[in-house]
Design an enzyme around this catalytic site. Structure first.
Site, PDB file in Angstrom:
ATOM      1  CD  GLU A   1      -8.814 -61.883  97.763  1.00  0.00           C
ATOM      2  OE1 GLU A   1      -8.864 -62.944  96.813  1.00  0.00           O
ATOM      3  OE2 GLU A   1      -8.444 -60.776  97.518  1.00  0.00           O
TER       4      GLU A   1
ATOM      5  CB  CYS B   1     -10.999 -64.390  94.320  1.00  0.00           C
ATOM      6  SG  CYS B   1     -11.147 -63.172  92.958  1.00  0.00           S
TER       7      CYS B   1
ATOM      8  CB  CYS C   1     -11.599 -58.165  93.032  1.00  0.00           C
ATOM      9  SG  CYS C   1     -12.450 -59.523  93.808  1.00  0.00           S
TER      10      CYS C   1
ATOM     11  CD  GLU D   1      -6.662 -67.626  86.467  1.00  0.00           C
ATOM     12  OE1 GLU D   1      -6.177 -68.265  85.466  1.00  0.00           O
ATOM     13  OE2 GLU D   1      -6.417 -66.633  86.852  1.00  0.00           O
TER      14      GLU D   1
ATOM     15  CG  ASN E   1      -5.458 -67.279  91.858  1.00  0.00           C
ATOM     16  OD1 ASN E   1      -4.710 -68.064  92.647  1.00  0.00           O
ATOM     17  ND2 ASN E   1      -5.541 -66.413  90.727  1.00  0.00           N
TER      18      ASN E   1
ATOM     19  CB  CYS F   1     -12.413 -60.520  97.241  1.00  0.00           C
ATOM     20  SG  CYS F   1     -12.526 -62.228  96.383  1.00  0.00           S
TER      21      CYS F   1
HETATM   22  N1  THU Z   1      -7.675 -62.686  92.135  1.00  0.00           N
HETATM   23  C1  THU Z   1      -7.851 -62.949  93.421  1.00  0.00           C
HETATM   24  O1  THU Z   1      -7.734 -64.281  93.648  1.00  0.00           O
HETATM   25  N2  THU Z   1      -8.222 -61.985  94.290  1.00  0.00           N
HETATM   26  C2  THU Z   1      -8.270 -61.046  94.051  1.00  0.00           C
HETATM   27  O2  THU Z   1      -8.691 -60.164  94.834  1.00  0.00           O
HETATM   28  C3  THU Z   1      -8.029 -60.338  92.654  1.00  0.00           C
HETATM   29  C4  THU Z   1      -7.875 -61.388  91.580  1.00  0.00           C
HETATM   30  C5  THU Z   1      -7.507 -63.593  90.989  1.00  0.00           C
HETATM   31  C6  THU Z   1      -8.634 -63.944  90.052  1.00  0.00           C
HETATM   32  C7  THU Z   1      -8.150 -64.390  88.820  1.00  0.00           C
HETATM   33  O3  THU Z   1      -7.852 -65.613  89.045  1.00  0.00           O
HETATM   34  C8  THU Z   1      -6.623 -63.642  88.875  1.00  0.00           C
HETATM   35  O4  THU Z   1      -6.373 -63.362  90.245  1.00  0.00           O
HETATM   36  C9  THU Z   1      -6.430 -62.549  87.810  1.00  0.00           C
HETATM   37  O5  THU Z   1      -7.409 -61.781  87.993  1.00  0.00           O
END
Ligand code: THU
Length: 134
Positions: free
Chosen positions: A56, A54, A87, A45, A43, A90
């Protein structure tokens, strides 16, 4: 090293490189494509929160950029209180490059904790057939 161990190792590398200074929730993902290659994502940000992506999503981007076509398995790794699950967005992204044989491994740093099919996590996803109309 067997492929599943390699997949976990790749996701762990992603986890360690994740850029998540706002949530402090680090995620690594690794895809085993049907042609036997491994692609990694983490991920990433952003101070403008909706601009983040994300793990994935970034692993899928790496697969497509690297010439992979289909996901045989995807492993998602985090160290939350509960086991990570992809999520909703994803799951939709994974579905685009999956079929009924695609496996989703949920893991933490110590190893794989749960193995699911995409159909179990996304039983009624929006698919190409849903675009059809008269
Ligand atoms: N996140 C992912 O990378 N994958 C997921 O399936 C769920 C959430 C990340 C997004 C964000 O940077 C952090 O987790 C908190 O939501």
């Amino acid at each position: 090293m067997d492929k599943i161990k390699e997949l976990h190792q790749a996701a762990l590398t992603g986890f360690e490189r994740a850029y998540a200074p706002y949530s402090n929730f680090y995620v690594g993902a690794a895809i085993l494509s049907t042609d036997g290659n491994i692609y990694t994502g983490c991920n990433v940000e952003n101070v403008s929160y909706p601009c983040g992506s994300c793990a994935e999503q970034n692993a899928i981007g790496a697969m497509i950029t690297g010439g992979g076509k289909k996901i045989k398995a995807i492993l998602i790794l985090a160290e939350g209180k509960d086991l990570i699950k992809p999520c909703g967005a994803c799951l939709q992204r994974i579905q685009e490059f999956s079929d009924e044989n695609t496996t989703i491994f949920l893991a933490d740093k110590s190893g794989i904790k749960q193995t699911l099919s995409l159909a179990e996590l996304l039983p009624h996803g929006f698919a190409e057939k849903d675009l059809k109309h008269d």
